[in-house]
Design an enzyme around this catalytic site. Structure first.
Site, PDB file in Angstrom:
ATOM      1  N   GLU A 128       0.845  -1.196   0.000  1.00  0.00           N
ATOM      2  CA  GLU A 128       0.000   0.000   0.000  1.00  0.00           C
ATOM      3  C   GLU A 128       0.880   1.246   0.000  1.00  0.00           C
ATOM      4  O   GLU A 128       0.976   1.973   0.976  1.00  0.00           O
ATOM      5  CB  GLU A 128      -0.940  -0.069   1.215  1.00  0.00           C
ATOM      6  CG  GLU A 128      -1.828  -1.315   1.160  1.00  0.00           C
ATOM      7  CD  GLU A 128      -2.505  -1.675   2.479  1.00  0.00           C
ATOM      8  OE1 GLU A 128      -2.407  -0.903   3.449  1.00  0.00           O
ATOM      9  OE2 GLU A 128      -3.149  -2.745   2.540  1.00  0.00           O
ATOM     10  N   ARG A 130       2.328  -8.159   1.079  1.00  0.00           N
ATOM     11  CA  ARG A 130       1.536  -7.459   2.097  1.00  0.00           C
ATOM     12  C   ARG A 130       2.128  -7.582   3.500  1.00  0.00           C
ATOM     13  O   ARG A 130       2.139  -6.647   4.285  1.00  0.00           O
ATOM     14  CB  ARG A 130       0.131  -8.073   2.074  1.00  0.00           C
ATOM     15  CG  ARG A 130      -0.777  -7.714   3.240  1.00  0.00           C
ATOM     16  CD  ARG A 130      -2.125  -8.409   3.046  1.00  0.00           C
ATOM     17  NE  ARG A 130      -2.959  -8.395   4.237  1.00  0.00           N
ATOM     18  CZ  ARG A 130      -3.904  -7.493   4.484  1.00  0.00           C
ATOM     19  NH1 ARG A 130      -4.107  -6.504   3.638  1.00  0.00           N
ATOM     20  NH2 ARG A 130      -4.643  -7.569   5.561  1.00  0.00           N
ATOM     21  N   GLU A 172      -8.411   4.160   4.859  1.00  0.00           N
ATOM     22  CA  GLU A 172      -8.165   3.405   3.631  1.00  0.00           C
ATOM     23  C   GLU A 172      -8.173   4.442   2.522  1.00  0.00           C
ATOM     24  O   GLU A 172      -9.223   4.959   2.156  1.00  0.00           O
ATOM     25  CB  GLU A 172      -9.267   2.370   3.388  1.00  0.00           C
ATOM     26  CG  GLU A 172      -9.289   1.220   4.382  1.00  0.00           C
ATOM     27  CD  GLU A 172      -8.247   0.147   4.068  1.00  0.00           C
ATOM     28  OE1 GLU A 172      -7.619   0.203   2.995  1.00  0.00           O
ATOM     29  OE2 GLU A 172      -8.068  -0.744   4.924  1.00  0.00           O
TER      30      GLU A 172
HETATM   31 ZN   LIG Z   1      -3.680  -2.266   4.744  1.00  0.00          ZN
END
Ligand SMILES: [Zn+2]
Ligand SMILES: *[C@@H]1O[C@H](CO)[C@@H](O)[C@H](O)[C@H]1NC(C)=O
Ligand SMILES: *[C@@H]1O[C@H](CO)[C@@H](O)[C@H](O)[C@H]1NC(C)=O
Ligand SMILES: *[C@@H]1O[C@H](CO)[C@@H](O)[C@H](O)[C@H]1NC(C)=O
Ligand SMILES: *[C@@H]1O[C@H](CO)[C@@H](O)[C@H](O)[C@H]1NC(C)=O
Length: 437
Positions: free
Chosen positions: A199, A254, A398
């Site tokens: 991310e 991740r 987010e």
């Molecule tokens: Zn995350």
């Protein structure tokens, strides 16, 4: 072997050391990640019946797809918007299956490798050091981010102090920037970015926040007030090993990078490893899953270091803010159960105002609410842990987008994303400074 066998636990030891040079020297950089995502697709579907869900789970397992949204196949039920990254050699099978089963799907990304190459802008000068010259509109590698932190520590010693709270699994320093005008007995806000490696917009936002604070604290009364009355503890890259790995080996990594004694799969989900309903609903006990909770709570040195720091400073820390992507949501506790927190109205109104402030910039809409009902139930999250340990305002962002680019949010969108998010964060912070319980 075409790709890295990446999340299936095969060691990616073949990666040459000259990798980073290669990447910079190749003008078309078709060697980005060894061309390993050529022909991979990202598709979206929404299963409509229980049978469809069952069939999808079965085939996803067989094809070993990489879930983008939600983060685990176990979250998929009827009506769940599901984004999956399918390897090139599995895409024919999956698409045929979906057509046969009459499940409507949409191709979000036709060729992941091409999108990856378009989105990255390696020609830009990443390493210019002066604050105004530093390029905040590209993604930076871990090394670049750490150099930037050292640089600010030297050049802005009146407002910034950099220190380490420990070491990662692979031995990297876990650096924090303490930002604010020096004073004893101030309250504080904790901000972390990059718990999940892929991310990338998270770390970019943490850098942006620091830049804005330094550039505007003289001219903007709100920022001046924030830095006068609060300390900000900012951790631009929480999962340093994973982030590094996402630059060198697997863009869609991740987890952390810790080894497991019984499986070849590596890494733990650093947002399922906290001691709050640890490894219950919405977390996996299997080391090969992307939501693996780890062998025990705080098994990951990164999580343990941050938990120790927060425990030590919890009397002063009023807010915990964690930055993720992607979904465009502002979440607050609980993650692990469907229940409203005590003093809900204060947190709720902070979130409501923050998403409105965010939307006022470019009209981008964020949903907001308890994580369990707004996103999904997940146990062992950092946000719930912070809240349970006495930090009254705990939020998880987010960031953009809602799936058009997903984790490959182009560098062009760093500026608008960070500009609007900045307003939300300032709004929450100003809210804290008022007397809401
Ligand atoms: Zn995350
Ligand atoms: C796709 O390729 C990988 C390795 O490159 C292999 O492990 C996997 O079995 C292949 N999948 C299919 C469906 O052929
Ligand atoms: C930051 O600067 C201070 C001196 O101004 C120094 O003592 C400290 O070690 C520096 N932090 C890091 C991580 O290098
Ligand atoms: C926070 O955002 C709201 C709009 O949602 C706005 O009315 C308010 O003035 C903002 N507060 C601050 C301190 O920025
Ligand atoms: C709720 O607010 C009251 C009054 O400000 C405070 O005493 C209490 O500790 C708060 N409870 C929680 C769980 O934050």
């Amino acid at each position: 072997m075409k790709c890295l066998g990446k999340r299936r636990g095969r060691a990616a030891a073949f990666l040459p050391l000259c990798w980073l040079f290669l990447k910079v020297l190749q003008p078309g950089h078709s060697h980005l990640y060894n061309n390993c995502y050529a022909g991979d697709k990202v598709i979206r579907f929404i299963p409509k019946t229980e049978e469809e869900v069952y069939a999808l789970k079965k085939i996803s397992h067989q094809l070993k797809v990489d879930l983008w949204q939600p983060s685990s196949i176990s979250y998929v039920s009827e009506g769940t918007v599901t984004d999956v990254h399918i390897p090139q050699n599995g895409s024919r099978a999956l698409l045929a299956f979906l057509q046969e089963a009459n499940i409507h799907y949409k191709i979000l990304i036709e060729d992941l490798q091409k999108t990856l190459e378009k989105g990255s802008n390696l020609q830009t000068q990443r390493n210019r050091r002066s604050l105004s010259g530093y390029n905040y509109e590209v993604y930076h590698s871990l090394e670049e981010i750490q150099n930037w932190m050292h640089h600010l520590n030297k050049t802005h010693s009146g407002l910034i102090h950099m220190f380490s709270i420990g070491r990662s699994y692979e031995g990297r320093s876990l650096f924090i920037l303490k930002l604010g005008r020096r004073s004893r007995l101030k309250r504080a806000v904790w901000i972390d970015c990059g718990i999940h490696a892929r991310e990338w917009i998270g770390p970019a936002f943490c850098q942006w926040f620091v830049k804005e604070a330094l550039l505007t604290h003289k001219s903007d009364p709100a920022m001046r007030k924030m830095l006068n009355h609060l300390y900000f503890y900012i951790m631009p890259v929480f999962n340093v090993d994973g982030y590094h790995f996402s630059w060198t080996n697997d863009r869609f990594w991740r987890k952390t990078r810790s080894r497991n004694s019984r499986f070849r799969c590596r890494g733990v989900d650093a947002n399922r490893n906290w001691k709050v309903k640890w490894c219950d609903e919405g977390a996996s006990m299997h080391p090969c899953d992307d939501t693996y909770c780890g062998p025990f709570p705080e098994s990951e040195p990164e999580v343990k270091a941050v938990a120790n720091f927060l425990r030590k400073h919890r009397k002063h820390i009023r807010a915990y803010l964690s930055f993720h992507a992607y979904a465009q949501m502002l979440l607050y506790p609980y993650s692990y159960k469907y229940a409203t927190i005590p003093n809900f109205s204060c947190v709720e109104s902070a979130a409501f105002k923050a998403v409105n402030a965010l939307q006022s910039v470019y009209g981008v809409r964020y949903r907001y609410g308890p994580a369990s009902t707004t996103l999904y139930v997940s146990s062992g999250s950092s946000m719930d842990w912070a809240y349970k340990n006495g930090i009254p305002y705990a939020f998880a962002f987010e960031l953009r987008d809602t799936g058009h680019f997903g984790f490959l949010l182009p560098e062009m969108l760093i500026k608008p994303t960070c500009t609007e998010t900045m307003l939300a964060v300032k709004n929450i912070t100003m809210h804290l400074l008022k007397k809401c319980p």
